[in-house]
Design an enzyme around this catalytic site. Structure first.
Site, PDB file in Angstrom:
ATOM      1  N   LYS A 175       0.843  -1.200   0.000  1.00 59.68           N
ATOM      2  CA  LYS A 175       0.000   0.000   0.000  1.00 59.68           C
ATOM      3  C   LYS A 175       0.876   1.246   0.000  1.00 59.68           C
ATOM      4  CE  LYS A 175      -1.924  -1.488   3.734  1.00 59.68           C
ATOM      5  NZ  LYS A 175      -2.760  -1.795   4.917  1.00 59.68           N
ATOM      6  N   THR A 213      -8.757   9.707   7.798  1.00 58.63           N
ATOM      7  CA  THR A 213      -8.450   8.437   7.135  1.00 58.63           C
ATOM      8  C   THR A 213      -8.233   7.291   8.131  1.00 58.63           C
ATOM      9  OG1 THR A 213      -6.095   9.050   7.098  1.00 58.63           O
ATOM     10  CG2 THR A 213      -7.414   9.577   5.139  1.00 58.63           C
ATOM     11  N   GLY A 215      -8.554   3.997   9.937  1.00 57.20           N
ATOM     12  CA  GLY A 215      -9.153   2.716   9.573  1.00 57.20           C
ATOM     13  C   GLY A 215      -8.927   2.296   8.143  1.00 57.20           C
ATOM     14  N   THR A 216      -8.128   3.051   7.400  1.00 51.13           N
ATOM     15  CA  THR A 216      -7.934   2.759   5.980  1.00 51.13           C
ATOM     16  C   THR A 216      -7.400   1.346   5.745  1.00 51.13           C
ATOM     17  OG1 THR A 216      -7.405   5.093   5.651  1.00 51.13           O
ATOM     18  CG2 THR A 216      -6.852   3.598   3.870  1.00 51.13           C
ATOM     19  N   GLY A 217      -6.351   0.966   6.469  1.00 55.54           N
ATOM     20  CA  GLY A 217      -5.736  -0.339   6.244  1.00 55.54           C
ATOM     21  C   GLY A 217      -6.649  -1.492   6.599  1.00 55.54           C
ATOM     22  N   CYS A 218      -7.332  -1.386   7.744  1.00 51.85           N
ATOM     23  CA  CYS A 218      -8.280  -2.432   8.151  1.00 51.85           C
ATOM     24  C   CYS A 218      -9.384  -2.573   7.108  1.00 51.85           C
ATOM     25  CB  CYS A 218      -8.915  -2.078   9.493  1.00 51.85           C
ATOM     26  SG  CYS A 218      -7.756  -1.815  10.842  1.00 51.85           S
TER      27      CYS A 218
END
Length: 272
Positions: A175, A213, A215-218
Site C-alpha cells: 500500500k 483516514t 481505519g484505511t488499512g483495516c
C-alpha cells in the site's frame, strides 16, 4: 433463503469505531457478507490515539476461533492486530487448518503512530503468519518494520513486494498511501502494487485531500477478504477493495478532536 458469504476477522477492538474489528464488520456488511469476529485485544482508542491496549489470552482467541469455524464455517479470513509472538503463533496455527483465502494485514503502528505490535513478535509474523497468507497487505511503515526497506517512490514498491513475498505469502499488496504526495511516478495518486512475483497489478486512485483516514488499512484488507469470499480472483478482489476504500476515504468525516474515520457506508448513501 439467501445466506451471504461468511468472513471472519481476527483483530483488535477499536473503541472509537473507526478501525479494527469495528471497521472490519462494517466493511463486510457493506460488501454483502456476514462478518464474524475473533477478538485479540481491547483498546481504549479515539480520534487522538490509543490510550491503552489489553491483549486477550491465547486460550480466549483459540476458543472464539473454534466456536465460529467449527459450527458456522468461513469462506475467507482477515487478520489484523496480533500484538505478541504468542498470539501470532496461535493464530498461524489455527489458520493452518483452513483451506480458504487468508488476508494478513500485519498491523504494526496505528494511524496516530502508536505501536500495536511488540518488536519480539516480528520474527513470528515473518516466520509463521505471512506464510499462511493468500495476500499480505503491509503499508510502507510495516514494510520497513518487517524488511528494513524504506520505500520513497512507487517504483521502489517492487523491491518491497519481493522482500515480503520472500516470507511466503502467495500475493503481496504493498500500500503506497504513505508515499510523499509529490513522489516521482505517483503524480498525486494513491498507488498500490499487487504482485505474486510474476504478474503485477498497479492500483491507482486519486489522492483525496482529506485528513480523516482512520481505519484505511483495516478497511482495505476486510474489503479484499469480503470479495474473495464472493469468489473473486485476487486481482479482481484487490481492484474492488481499492475502489471501495477510495470512496470511503473521500467521504471520511470529522469525529472528535483528531483524525476521523473513513466512511464505511458511503456506497449505501450514494446508491440511494
Amino acid at each position: 433463503m439467501h445466506i451471504p458469504p461468511r468472513v471472519l476477522t481476527v483483530a483488535g477492538s477499536d473503541s472509537g469505531g473507526g478501525a479494527g474489528i469495528q471497521a472490519d464488520l462494517k466493511t463486510m456488511l457493506a460488501l454483502g457478507t456476514h462478518g464474524m469476529s475473533v477478538l485479540t485485544a481491547v483498546t481504549a482508542q479515539n480520534s487522538l490515539g490509543v490510550q491503552g491496549a489489553w491483549e486477550l489470552p491465547a486460550e480466549a482467541v483459540r476458543g472464539q476461533f473454534r466456536s465460529v469455524v467449527d459450527d458456522i464455517g468461513v469462506q475467507a479470513v482477515k487478520t489484523g492486530m496480533l500484538s505478541s509472538a504468542e498470539l501470532v503463533g496461535t493464530v498461524a496455527e489455527l489458520l493452518a487448518g483452513l483451506s480458504v483465502p487468508v488476508v494478513v494485514d500485519p498491523v504494526g503502528v496505528s494511524k496516530h503512530g502508536d505501536a500495536l505490535l511488540a518488536a519480539s513478535a516480528l520474527d513470528a509474523v515473518r516466520g509463521t503468519l505471512l506464510p499462511a497468507a493468500t495476500v499480505a497487505t503491509p503499508n510502507l511503515d510495516e514494510v520497513a518494520q518487517l524488511t528494513g526497506i524504506r520505500v520513497r517512490t512507487a517504483d521502489g514498491m517492487r523491491r518491497a513486494a519481493g522482500a515480503i513475498l520472500a516470507f511466503g505469502p502467495r500475493w503481496a499488496l504493498i500500500k503506497g498511501g504513505h508515499l510523499p504526495a509529490g513522489a516521482p511516478d505517483a503524480a498525486g495518486e494513491a498507488v498500490d502494487l499487487l504482485t505474486d512475483g510474476s504478474e503485477e497489478h498497479w492500483l491507482r486512485a486519486p489522492r483525496h485531500d482529506n485528513r480523516h483516514t482512520h481505519g484505511t488499512g483495516c478497511t482495505l484488507a476486510s474489503a479484499l477478504a469480503a470479495r474473495l469470499a464472493h469468489g473473486d480472483t485476487v486481482p479482481q478482489a484487490a481492484a474492488a477493495a481499492k475502489e471501495y476504500v477510495s470512496g470511503a476515504i473521500a467521504a471520511g468525516f470529522r469525529l472528535g478532536a483528531g483524525i476521523g474515520p473513513v466512511d464505511h457506508g458511503w456506497r449505501l448513501r450514494t446508491e440511494h
